[in-house]
Design an enzyme around this catalytic site. Structure first.
Site, short mmCIF file in Angstrom:
data_model
loop_
_atom_site.label_atom_id
_atom_site.label_comp_id
_atom_site.label_asym_id
_atom_site.label_seq_id
_atom_site.Cartn_x
_atom_site.Cartn_y
_atom_site.Cartn_z
N MET A 1 1.52 5.03 0.27
CA MET A 1 0.97 6.07 0.60
C MET A 1 2.29 7.36 0.25
O MET A 1 2.97 7.65 1.26
CB MET A 1 0.68 6.05 2.13
CG MET A 1 -0.67 5.36 2.35
SD MET A 1 -0.82 4.83 3.99
CE MET A 1 -0.09 3.32 4.13
N HIS B 1 0.98 -1.28 -0.10
CA HIS B 1 -0.03 0.14 -0.13
C HIS B 1 0.98 1.22 0.14
O HIS B 1 1.49 1.49 0.99
CB HIS B 1 -0.98 0.01 1.21
CG HIS B 1 -1.94 1.03 1.35
ND1 HIS B 1 -2.49 1.42 2.59
CD2 HIS B 1 -2.05 1.97 0.57
CE1 HIS B 1 -3.28 2.61 2.57
NE2 HIS B 1 -2.79 2.84 1.15
C1 DX5 Z 1 -2.74 3.18 7.85
C2 DX5 Z 1 -2.35 2.04 7.21
C3 DX5 Z 1 -3.06 0.97 7.79
C4 DX5 Z 1 -2.95 0.65 9.20
C5 DX5 Z 1 -4.06 0.23 9.83
O1 DX5 Z 1 -2.65 4.34 6.98
O2 DX5 Z 1 -2.73 2.21 5.83
O3 DX5 Z 1 -2.69 -0.45 6.89
O4 DX5 Z 1 -1.76 -0.33 9.41
O5 DX5 Z 1 -3.94 -0.13 10.92
P1 DX5 Z 1 -5.11 -0.57 11.84
O6 DX5 Z 1 -5.85 -1.72 11.57
O7 DX5 Z 1 -4.69 -0.49 13.26
O8 DX5 Z 1 -6.18 0.82 11.76
ZN ZN Z 2 -2.52 0.24 4.71
#
Ligand code: DX5
Ligand code: ZN
Length: 220
Positions: free
Chosen positions: A66, A64
């Site tokens: 970001m 993922h």
């Molecule tokens: C947040 C990430 C998530 C994060 C989710 O921006 O993209 O993948 O690890 O964590 P939880 O499940 O704790 O919200």
């Molecule tokens: Zn994520």
């Protein structure tokens, strides 16, 4: 459409990465969050850790991104061996070109939407993607609360996917736990990223099973 469970390793114990990955060996994907401190106000993971995750994980890796400039970086993560790469709609310059480039490398292409980004502008290019990632928190950190306000967007996306007849997965990410997964499944999500719910639990492996059962019994 079957349920896909993708634990996020963002909050795992990185001193024991291989052991942490083995706890989720019966999930479907290991979700790895890459943050550049520009697209999101946090800096996390990058090529060496993702390379280690690909090497040690017993299940495919779901990256993922970001980050800014996903057009430049997404193919690098595909090349490393990630089975699926999500890039953000708000950062990408040429989503269709990038999705096709990932496909040419044998990688699943996923378009990610921040909470304030609607799905509607992307419906005409839905067929280019294997998955839409609907963020259910503002991206950047684990451990935040699930945004119930995203349920209508999940439902509208599921409707559009149904109408199209395509096999596009709907992934949600942020605040997914035993207390939120049922309504997300009901709204139409089928791929569930859960970070703290899995890695902060007593038994990560049992939590994956529980999340899967809860989602399966609420999907329709
Ligand atoms: C947040 C990430 C998530 C994060 C989710 O921006 O993209 O993948 O690890 O964590 P939880 O499940 O704790 O919200
Ligand atoms: Zn994520």
């Amino acid at each position: 459409m079957s349920v896909v469970i993708s634990p996020s390793i963002l909050n795992c114990d990185f001193g024991h990465l291989a052991d942490e990955l083995s706890k989720i060996a019966h999930a479907d994907y290991a979700h790895v969050d890459i943050m550049d401190n520009h697209f999101v106000p946090n800096l996390a993971l990058g090529l060496p850790i993702v390379e280690a995750a690909v090497a040690y994980s017993q299940i495919p890796v779901d990256a993922h991104l970001m980050i800014e400039e996903p057009d430049r970086w997404a193919p690098v993560y595909a090349e490393l061996g990630c089975a699926s790469v999500s890039f953000h709609a708000e950062a990408v310059q040429a989503p269709v070109r990038l999705a096709r480039e990932l496909h040419a490398m044998g990688t699943r292409a996923s378009l990610a939407l921040r909470p304030a980004t609607p799905i509607e502008p992307y419906l005409d290019i839905l067929a280019e993607f294997d998955q839409i990632l609907i963020m259910t928190v503002e991206p950047g950190f684990g451990g935040q609360s699930f945004l119930d306000s995203m349920l209508p967007k999940i439902a509208r996306t599921r409707d559009a996917v149904r109408r199209s007849g395509l096999d596009v997965w709907i992934q949600i990410d942020g605040g997914v736990s035993r207390s939120t997964i049922e309504r997300a499944a009901e709204a139409g999500a089928n791929n569930f990223v859960a970070g703290s719910a899995v890695f902060k639990s007593e038994d990560a492996s049992a939590e994956v099973d529980l999340l899967r059962r809860l989602a399966e019994s609420h999907m329709h």
